[in-house]
Write an enzyme that holds these catalytic residues in place. Sequence first.
Site, PDB file in Angstrom:
ATOM      1  N   HIS A  75      -3.873 -77.146  96.058  1.00 22.86           N
ATOM      2  CA  HIS A  75      -3.083 -76.880  97.259  1.00 22.86           C
ATOM      3  C   HIS A  75      -2.111 -75.727  97.010  1.00 22.86           C
ATOM      4  O   HIS A  75      -2.042 -74.771  97.796  1.00 22.86           O
ATOM      5  CB  HIS A  75      -2.321 -78.153  97.645  1.00 22.86           C
ATOM      6  CG  HIS A  75      -1.435 -78.017  98.833  1.00 22.86           C
ATOM      7  ND1 HIS A  75      -1.660 -78.701 100.001  1.00 22.86           N
ATOM      8  CD2 HIS A  75      -0.309 -77.301  99.055  1.00 22.86           C
ATOM      9  CE1 HIS A  75      -0.714 -78.395 100.881  1.00 22.86           C
ATOM     10  NE2 HIS A  75       0.125 -77.548 100.319  1.00 22.86           N
ATOM     11  N   GLU A  76      -1.375 -75.803  95.898  1.00 20.86           N
ATOM     12  CA  GLU A  76      -0.377 -74.771  95.608  1.00 20.86           C
ATOM     13  C   GLU A  76      -1.032 -73.454  95.184  1.00 20.86           C
ATOM     14  O   GLU A  76      -0.590 -72.382  95.590  1.00 20.86           O
ATOM     15  CB  GLU A  76       0.608 -75.265  94.543  1.00 20.86           C
ATOM     16  CG  GLU A  76       1.348 -76.554  94.898  1.00 20.86           C
ATOM     17  CD  GLU A  76       1.995 -76.583  96.276  1.00 20.86           C
ATOM     18  OE1 GLU A  76       2.305 -75.511  96.835  1.00 20.86           O
ATOM     19  OE2 GLU A  76       2.198 -77.690  96.796  1.00 20.86           O
ATOM     20  N   HIS A  79      -2.123 -71.541  98.189  1.00 20.01           N
ATOM     21  CA  HIS A  79      -1.043 -70.788  98.836  1.00 20.01           C
ATOM     22  C   HIS A  79      -0.895 -69.409  98.189  1.00 20.01           C
ATOM     23  O   HIS A  79      -0.766 -68.394  98.881  1.00 20.01           O
ATOM     24  CB  HIS A  79       0.289 -71.535  98.740  1.00 20.01           C
ATOM     25  CG  HIS A  79       0.447 -72.644  99.726  1.00 20.01           C
ATOM     26  ND1 HIS A  79       0.379 -72.465 101.094  1.00 20.01           N
ATOM     27  CD2 HIS A  79       0.680 -73.971  99.532  1.00 20.01           C
ATOM     28  CE1 HIS A  79       0.571 -73.628 101.699  1.00 20.01           C
ATOM     29  NE2 HIS A  79       0.751 -74.554 100.778  1.00 20.01           N
TER      30      HIS A  79
END
Length: 163
Positions: A75-76, A79
Amino acid sequence: MKLTDQDKKALELQGEDFFIEAECFFDRAFQRPEYLFNQRGKAAGTAHLQRNLIKINPVLFMSNKEEFFEQVIPHEVAHLITFQLYGKVRPHGKQWQYVMETVFKRPALTTHQLDTTDVAGKQFTYRCSCTVHQLTIRRHNKVLKGDRYLCKHCRSNLVFEGE
């Protein structure tokens, strides 16, 4: 709570694996981030785009290791990949979703479902027209300084219930 060097290395290696996947998919190099293990509060992790930094919550990691490796790290990383590819776009917009689902083959979940009991601070009870809300001390202090919060459902002001 401090993570062991082995835990930190495992998290960084998992991030590296996702960067390699993205490099193979997009056929280009991506700048690697710095990792910090001092995220606080209920957030499992955060990506700081301009600083090229990923922060990990050590308390939540210790009780949810598998979820971190399977969902939080990708998820990170997604980004940061999205930012390096497209610049400033919506945080969980179609570009980020594309990286999560197509490149990393993970569901594009915008929030985690981890138990945050161990990291939750003091909560303050507020009421609107339709229900009761719990606000953090940070938001409660903002209300004391004049900020207002509205219920997402009924759109009425949240009113402090008292201690």
